[in-house]
Design an enzyme around this catalytic site. Structure first.
Site, PDB file in Angstrom:
ATOM      1  N   GLU A 132      -8.054  -2.172  -8.197  1.00  0.00           N
ATOM      2  CA  GLU A 132      -7.494  -2.948  -6.840  1.00  0.00           C
ATOM      3  C   GLU A 132      -7.149  -4.138  -7.729  1.00  0.00           C
ATOM      4  OE1 GLU A 132      -6.675  -0.555  -5.057  1.00  0.00           O
ATOM      5  OE2 GLU A 132      -7.422  -1.022  -3.114  1.00  0.00           O
ATOM      6  N   THR A 185       2.323  -4.736  -0.187  1.00  0.00           N
ATOM      7  CA  THR A 185       1.215  -5.362   0.191  1.00  0.00           C
ATOM      8  C   THR A 185       1.120  -6.758  -0.070  1.00  0.00           C
ATOM      9  OG1 THR A 185      -0.144  -3.281   0.206  1.00  0.00           O
ATOM     10  CG2 THR A 185      -1.441  -4.993   0.238  1.00  0.00           C
TER      11      THR A 185
HETATM   12  N1  HSE Z   1      -7.649  -4.979   3.837  1.00  0.00           N
HETATM   13  C1  HSE Z   1      -6.695  -4.462   2.872  1.00  0.00           C
HETATM   14  C2  HSE Z   1      -5.032  -5.201   3.863  1.00  0.00           C
HETATM   15  C3  HSE Z   1      -5.318  -3.564   2.271  1.00  0.00           C
HETATM   16  O1  HSE Z   1      -5.327  -4.958   5.368  1.00  0.00           O
HETATM   17  O2  HSE Z   1      -4.107  -5.967   3.410  1.00  0.00           O
HETATM   18  C4  HSE Z   1      -6.576  -2.570   1.600  1.00  0.00           C
HETATM   19  O3  HSE Z   1      -7.050  -3.074   0.701  1.00  0.00           O
END
Ligand code: HSE
Length: 313
Positions: A132, A185
């Site tokens: 990750e 992300t």
């Molecule tokens: N918890 C993370 C986020 C995504 O919401 O950015 C998954 O790891």
């Protein structure tokens, strides 16, 4: 018995579960990748095939390769063989349902089995979290923990990693829509405030506590009440078309509640029965049919075991 080849189901996961940003997660039963991992005479890691996603073949750039490398570097004695991987992605990268986590979790699980299981599932989480780190910059475990352990999990500590396994609400189903829009992300993390108001933090940790209590008590009404996010969702939901309407109409159709899956763009809802989960799916489908955005829609039970062995020889 020495095995040379393992075929796995590497499940999709829902991280955050509304109130539990970066700490809560759960595992899905019928959405996931398949992976084949073989021992090779040559040492090292080779990614031989990737289908269903455009991902790097270089092991040091691929989360599956990075995760296995993290595990090998922890071993006292490196094995005198290598690994060859075939990855069939059914979970689209960037979907918010743990695509990179599935690859990382499947990879370390499979390699560990072929090495005679030097680690248990809990110990594998930290290696998968290194995958990750390669995918998003930090070793977040809220997807890899449920992918490896199944059910609902809580990351009690990220460093050192400590994962708590929580019980599930019996008979629970998830309905998940993945609108095929790109939300990086990094962007969905960058838009979040670095500081939160104390009154919002109070509401949030009250809900996390209630969520954990609801799972232990198998209390679906309390579970529904706790699915609220006062901190992250108000910022991220603006990036997801029709989010508010999907959530509202899903609840009107009988869902217990829902929110953004991981960093999005997928939206999850939970329902008490398959029948309700399918009704919720129909409701969500109608909303997205009115847009021009292509989407995938999934209805799944909670997977209580995590990564599964499909065959081993
Ligand atoms: N918890 C993370 C986020 C995504 O919401 O950015 C998954 O790891």
């Amino acid at each position: 018995m020495k095995f040379t080849e393992i075929k796995l189901f590497a499940p999709a996961t829902i991280a955050n579960i509304a109130c539990g940003f970066d700490v809560m997660g759960c595992c899905l039963e019928s959405v996931g990748d398949t992976m084949v991992i073989r021992k090779t005479d040559d040492k090292g890691i080779r990614i031989k095939a990737i289908t269903g996603g455009s991902l790097p073949f270089e092991p040091e750039k691929n989360v599956a390769g990075v995760a296995i490398m993290a595990m090998l570097s922890d071993l006292k004695r490196e094995p005198d063989f290598g690994f060859e991987l075939e990855i069939n992605k059914k979970i689209k990268p960037g979907s918010g349902i743990g695509s990179s986590a599935a690859s990382a979790a499947g990879a370390v699980f499979g390699a560990n089995e072929l090495m005679g299981r030097p680690y248990n599932r809990h110990e594998l989480v930290k290696f998968a979290a290194e995958g990750e780190r390669a995918a998003c910059g930090s070793p977040i475990a809220d997807n890899v923990a449920p992918a490896l352990l199944g059910g609902f999990t809580l990351v009690q500590s990220a460093d050192p990693i400590k994962i708590l396994e929580l019980p599930s609400i019996s008979g629970l189903y998830a309905t998940v829509i993945h609108p095929q829009i790109e939300i990086k992300t990094s962007l969905s993390r960058d838009i979040l405030p670095q500081q939160v108001a104390l009154k919002d933090a109070v509401k949030q940790w009250a809900n996390v506590g209630a969520l954990v209590h609801a799972l232990h008590e198998n209390d679906s009404a309390l579970f529904a009440e706790s699915l609220q996010d006062h901190i992250v969702e108000p910022h991220r939901s603006k990036l997801i078309p029709r989010f508010d309407e999907v959530k509202k109409k899903a609840i009107e159709a009988g869902a217990l509640g829902g929110g953004i899956s991981g960093s999005g763009p997928s939206i999850f809802t939970f329902s008490k029965t398959l029948q309700i989960a399918e009704k919720v799916a129909n409701t969500i489908e109608k909303i997205y049919d009115e847009t021009t955005i292509p989407f995938h829609l999934y209805v799944s039970r909670i997977n209580e075991t995590g990564v599964k062995i499909l065959s081993i020889k």
